[in-house]
Design a protein around this motif. Structure first.
Motif, PDB file in Angstrom:
ATOM      1  N   ILE A  20     -69.420  12.363  11.560  1.00 56.25           N
ATOM      2  CA  ILE A  20     -68.709  11.806  12.709  1.00 56.25           C
ATOM      3  C   ILE A  20     -68.082  10.459  12.347  1.00 56.25           C
ATOM      4  N   ILE A  23     -65.041  11.095  10.132  1.00 56.92           N
ATOM      5  CA  ILE A  23     -63.895  11.599  10.893  1.00 56.92           C
ATOM      6  C   ILE A  23     -63.191  10.447  11.602  1.00 56.92           C
ATOM      7  N   PHE A  27     -59.309   9.126  11.034  1.00 60.92           N
ATOM      8  CA  PHE A  27     -58.329   9.059  12.124  1.00 60.92           C
ATOM      9  C   PHE A  27     -57.664   7.683  12.208  1.00 60.92           C
ATOM     10  N   ILE A  31     -53.691   6.924  11.592  1.00 58.81           N
ATOM     11  CA  ILE A  31     -52.771   6.274  12.536  1.00 58.81           C
ATOM     12  C   ILE A  31     -51.974   5.186  11.826  1.00 58.81           C
ATOM     13  N   LEU A  35     -47.830   5.255  11.190  1.00 57.27           N
ATOM     14  CA  LEU A  35     -46.954   4.256  11.806  1.00 57.27           C
ATOM     15  C   LEU A  35     -46.125   3.498  10.776  1.00 57.27           C
ATOM     16  N   TYR A  38     -42.387   3.329  10.985  1.00 57.38           N
ATOM     17  CA  TYR A  38     -41.730   2.618  12.091  1.00 57.38           C
ATOM     18  C   TYR A  38     -41.596   1.123  11.812  1.00 57.38           C
ATOM     19  N   TRP A  55     -50.106   1.229  29.706  1.00 56.94           N
ATOM     20  CA  TRP A  55     -51.499   1.698  29.696  1.00 56.94           C
ATOM     21  C   TRP A  55     -52.107   1.501  28.311  1.00 56.94           C
ATOM     22  N   TYR A 188     -52.814   0.662  18.682  1.00 61.73           N
ATOM     23  CA  TYR A 188     -53.100   2.095  18.859  1.00 61.73           C
ATOM     24  C   TYR A 188     -54.541   2.421  18.505  1.00 61.73           C
ATOM     25  N   VAL A 192     -57.973   4.081  20.661  1.00 60.71           N
ATOM     26  CA  VAL A 192     -58.932   5.085  20.192  1.00 60.71           C
ATOM     27  C   VAL A 192     -60.349   4.497  20.266  1.00 60.71           C
TER      28      VAL A 192
ATOM     29  N   MET B   1     -44.579   7.406  18.120  1.00 61.41           N
ATOM     30  CA  MET B   1     -45.797   8.237  18.102  1.00 61.41           C
ATOM     31  C   MET B   1     -46.508   8.150  19.453  1.00 61.41           C
ATOM     32  N   ILE B   3     -49.840   8.156  21.204  1.00 62.85           N
ATOM     33  CA  ILE B   3     -51.227   7.933  20.804  1.00 62.85           C
ATOM     34  C   ILE B   3     -52.178   8.971  21.399  1.00 62.85           C
ATOM     35  N   ARG B   4     -51.700   9.677  22.455  1.00 61.49           N
ATOM     36  CA  ARG B   4     -52.567  10.688  23.061  1.00 61.49           C
ATOM     37  C   ARG B   4     -52.820  11.855  22.112  1.00 61.49           C
ATOM     38  N   PRO B   6     -53.392  11.801  18.590  1.00 60.68           N
ATOM     39  CA  PRO B   6     -54.602  11.582  17.782  1.00 60.68           C
ATOM     40  C   PRO B   6     -55.873  11.450  18.625  1.00 60.68           C
ATOM     41  N   ILE B   7     -55.777  10.811  19.798  1.00 58.04           N
ATOM     42  CA  ILE B   7     -56.981  10.698  20.636  1.00 58.04           C
ATOM     43  C   ILE B   7     -57.461  12.082  21.044  1.00 58.04           C
ATOM     44  N   LEU B   9     -56.862  14.983  19.605  1.00 62.43           N
ATOM     45  CA  LEU B   9     -57.397  15.709  18.449  1.00 62.43           C
ATOM     46  C   LEU B   9     -58.798  15.232  18.093  1.00 62.43           C
ATOM     47  N   LEU B  10     -58.964  13.916  18.046  1.00 66.12           N
ATOM     48  CA  LEU B  10     -60.261  13.341  17.647  1.00 66.12           C
ATOM     49  C   LEU B  10     -61.375  13.796  18.584  1.00 66.12           C
ATOM     50  N   PHE B  11     -61.103  13.698  19.897  1.00 62.26           N
ATOM     51  CA  PHE B  11     -62.177  14.028  20.840  1.00 62.26           C
ATOM     52  C   PHE B  11     -62.417  15.528  20.932  1.00 62.26           C
ATOM     53  N   LEU B  13     -62.174  17.524  18.415  1.00 61.93           N
ATOM     54  CA  LEU B  13     -62.941  17.802  17.210  1.00 61.93           C
ATOM     55  C   LEU B  13     -64.403  17.346  17.352  1.00 61.93           C
ATOM     56  N   LEU B  14     -64.583  16.098  17.803  1.00 60.39           N
ATOM     57  CA  LEU B  14     -65.950  15.581  17.952  1.00 60.39           C
ATOM     58  C   LEU B  14     -66.714  16.368  19.010  1.00 60.39           C
ATOM     59  N   MET B  56     -56.101  15.101  27.067  1.00 62.83           N
ATOM     60  CA  MET B  56     -55.218  14.179  26.350  1.00 62.83           C
ATOM     61  C   MET B  56     -54.143  14.954  25.587  1.00 62.83           C
TER      62      MET B  56
END
Lengths: 659, 78
Positions: A20, A23, A27, A31, A35, A38, A55, A188, A192, B1, B3-4, B6-7, B9-11, B13-14, B56
């Motif tokens: 975990i 992973i 991630f 990210i 990026l 950009y 948000w 970003y 997360v 990009m 951000i929702r 990767p979030i 996907l991550l959650f 997967l977990l 997400m």
């Protein structure tokens, strides 16, 4: 029985727990790399090109503040002080965040300044910016260094990882994603990290409440804690039943509550100066709002952030409450298992142990566990007498399980010292989490370290590159050069932080000292911003000398007053000008004194010096010279003035409910 | 990009990992410790995370579709 071995606590991780964590790291790095394309110019890299929706900046705003020191520290305070800790949220943050959104963001964002020090340059002059940017740059490095030390220390103690290796690996991960994607990738990944922190700690709180019998069970136990605060070793004098459950009812008298404060110091010191000084001027958080994609998004950023901020006490303070409540069961039934907060290790004297060993380990009916515990405590000066029931429980266990003498000794030694409040969170993780959930919770801890550190690094990058390097070393270079400098600053900041982490490792109380220094610097700076934004007559000289003298007064104040049973820098306990009940009270009053000085100096100097900036130059920088923000076309919830008032009403309701 | 992505996907997967462990990891490995009732916390919390992750992802896909057709008519759910 994991809690028993608590202070030497080493958690054994399963393959799944490591998976975990890996992973998560993959991630956040992903990210950063995604990026990279950009990042076209220095503004993309350092201030996100003002391109991020509200948000996202709102959650990043709160996440940058939610470093691990915050998570660990708030849980520790929850155990030490109870519900009073929520003042750091509901008085000490929400009001200031709403103020920032409604009254200050229009100037930060509207001035087109790239950093908070740059606003000071536009509003006042170069020297005020210089003073602020240098002190801020130093603070961020110290801040991220301490945060990294705390992380490496925790990983090495908890998981048995190598200190140096944990330090380097974690900081290199942060460095890589910032190096690639700049502020955007910091923001970003902070989002997360925000969700990971929520999802990682929420089940621990849920399970804790399950064990303790829900909110009612918790309250009942906390009443026991309050009524026994002295015998549990939590306070010097006995407090009342509501000491751990009530926010306001014990604040009339400083000796009636666990923090040793009264409401005046709390409301003005924490609620006004410290919280406004932090939330409204600290570039680390303000930078997130300044990266928003529109004026409205920038103003809504702090408003959005108040919502999680209001709920966070449930995630970070309630674990502390649960831990201390669990400790209260040791009062009625001596048992090693009722032990929820790890103890600091204390060594039993060899000779003393020799005489006790055989009687403790043997099944000696005439030497009861309680008597044995008493004998151990009597022979060990550093041991805490409130551990007696727990030690008795351990002796019982030693006899029942026929443990070897060496094992028995280390077991007792590990549970003899004072409570190690910094271990509240990890003690609870270990207490409840099975494999899998444990990995998730540890990843949440890792995420909170990284988000706090990334906040420091990106703020440093911007201030260093624009406010120090571009202003004083290389004025007219190409944009590509500054972008390169931003990347160099990332690496340098991380290296310096690693260096400082080792310094922090050498000194046990460096964290407390730095907290104090942050207070020295933040309180007077708030005066400069406040006067700058709301009084067009305030001048550059006034701001500079106000901040300088405010900081000096802080140092003098700290030097000549003492905390009960302590000593000051320049004076001994008896000769001190004033003696405070607790370090926290001293801190609050110090902030007030320093802000007051800065404000007074600014007022006087402004009136005797000539204005250097005309009304025209101050347009967009000062309240009275700037057109008001109109939100006529926005839905009600996107108008900061309306949503801000709603937030404040909810906040007042929370204060009343838990009064 | 967005951000929702990767979030999400991550959650997802977990969440899936925790569900798998909760179901097949053995009883002791998946049950919360020191709590009066037996709760397969990995399974339940895995489900919560999976649902969050999927929401997400759904929102991100929705937003991507919306931005493709400028008039916003072919939005999700229509």
């Amino acid at each position: 029985m994991p809690p028993l071995l608590a202070s030497s606590l080493q958690i054994d991780l399963h393959f799944l727990d490591y998976a975990i964590m890996v992973i998560y790291v993959v991630f956040v790095l992903g990210i950063g790399f995604a990026l990279k394309r950009y990042m076209k110019n220095s503004e993309d890299f350092l201030i996100s090109g003002r391109s991020i929706p509200a948000w996202v900046t709102g959650l990043a705003f709160i996440s940058a503040n939610l470093g691990a020191l915050e998570v660990i520290g708030m849980a520790a305070s929850g155990a030490k002080y109870g519900m009073l800790t929520t003042h750091f949220y509901w008085i000490g943050a929400i009001v200031a965040m709403v103020f920032l959104a409604i009254f200050m963001m229009p100037f930060y964002y509207g001035s087109k300044a790239r950093s908070a020090p740059e606003y000071l340059k536009m509003r006042f002059d170069e020297k005020t910016r210089g003073l602020n940017s240098v002190s801020f740059a130093v603070m961020t490095i110290l801040g991220s260094g301490i945060s990294m030390h705390a992380l490496a220390d925790l990983l090495s103690k908890l998981l048995g990882w190598n200190y140096d290796l944990s330090l380097v690996i974690c900081s290199v991960v942060v460095m890589m994603y910032i190096f690639k994607g700049g502020l955007t990738s910091a923001i970003y990944t902070e989002v997360v990290q925000f969700f990971l922190i929520v999802f990682g700690f929420a089940p621990v709180v849920f399970l804790g409440l399950k064990e303790i019998g829900g909110w009612e069970g918790l309250t009942a136990k906390l009443h026991t804690v309050g009524a026994n605060s002295q015998s549990m070793g939590l306070t010097d004098n006995q407090l009342g039943e509501t000491a751990w459950t009530s926010m306001w009812s014990n604040l009339g008298d400083a000796s009636a509550n666990s923090m040793g404060i009264n409401w005046i110091g709390l409301v003005f010191g924490l609620g006004f100066v410290l919280s406004f000084g932090y939330w409204c001027t600290n570039f680390l958080v303000v930078q997130r709002a300044m990266a928003a994609n529109s004026m409205r998004a920038a103003r809504n950023t702090p408003i959005i952030a108040t919502i999680p901020k209001m709920i966070f006490p449930l995630l970070v303070i309630v674990p502390g409450l649960i831990a201390v409540a669990l400790e209260s069961s040791a009062l009625s039934s001596p048992s090693a298992d009722s032990y929820a907060i790890a103890r600091k290790e204390v060594k039993i004297d060899d000779a003393a142990w020799k005489t006790l060993e055989s009687r403790i380990v043997a099944q000696d009916a005439s030497f009861s566990p309680m008597a044995a515990a008493g004998a151990v405590l009597a022979a060990t000066p550093d041991a805490k007498s409130y551990n007696k029931p727990v030690i008795a429980g351990i002796v019982e266990k030693i006899r029942k399980e026929n443990l070897a003498p060496e094992q028995a000794r280390s077991l007792i030694q590990n549970n003899l010292g004072e409570r190690d409040y910094n271990n509240v969170i990890t003690s609870l993780l270990n207490r409840y989490c099975p494999t899998g959930l444990l990995g998730l919770a540890l990843t949440a801890l890792l995420a909170s370290f990284m988000s706090g550190m990334a906040g420091n690094v990106t703020a440093f990058n911007t201030v260093w590159t624009y406010d120090i390097y571009q202003s004083y070393f290389a004025k007219d270079k190409s944009d590509a050069h500054y972008m390169w400098m931003g990347r160099v600053a990332t690496v340098v900041c991380i290296i310096l932080s690693i260096g400082f982490a080792y310094v922090a490792r050498q000194f046990d109380n460096i964290m407390d000292l730095l907290q104090l220094v942050f207070g020295f610097v933040n309180a007077p700076i708030f005066a400069a911003f406040l006067f700058g934004m709301f009084w067009k007559r305030a001048t550059g000289h006034a701001a500079f000398f106000g901040v300088l003298l405010g900081t000096i007064v802080s140092a003098l104040f700290y030097g000549f007053t003492v905390v009960k049973d302590g000593s000051a820098w320049f004076t001994s306990g008896e000769n001190a000008l004033y003696t405070f009940q607790s370090a926290m009270t001293q801190n609050f009053w110090l902030a007030l004194a320093s802000f007051g000085t800065a404000a007074l100096v600014m007022l006087i100097v402004s009136l005797v010096t000539k204005r250097t900036k005309s009304d025209e130059e101050l347009k967009g920088l000062v309240y009275s010279l700037t057109p008001k923000q109109v939100d006529a076309d926005a839905p009600w919830y996107a108008k900061p003035a309306i949503s801000g008032v709603i937030i404040l009403i909810v906040c007042v309701a929370l204060n009343i409910y838990f009064a | 990009m967005d951000i929702r992505n990767p979030i999400g996907l991550l959650f997802t997967l977990l969440g899936a990992l925790l569900i798998g462990w909760g179901l097949f990891g053995g009883e002791e490995a998946a049950t919360a410790k020191n709590v009066p009732e037996a709760i397969n916390i990995n399974l339940w919390w895995g489900i919560v995370m999976l649902v969050f992750g999927l929401i997400m992802l759904g929102l991100a896909i929705c937003a991507a579709k919306k931005s493709k057709c400028q008039d916003g008519k072919c939005c999700c759910g229509e």
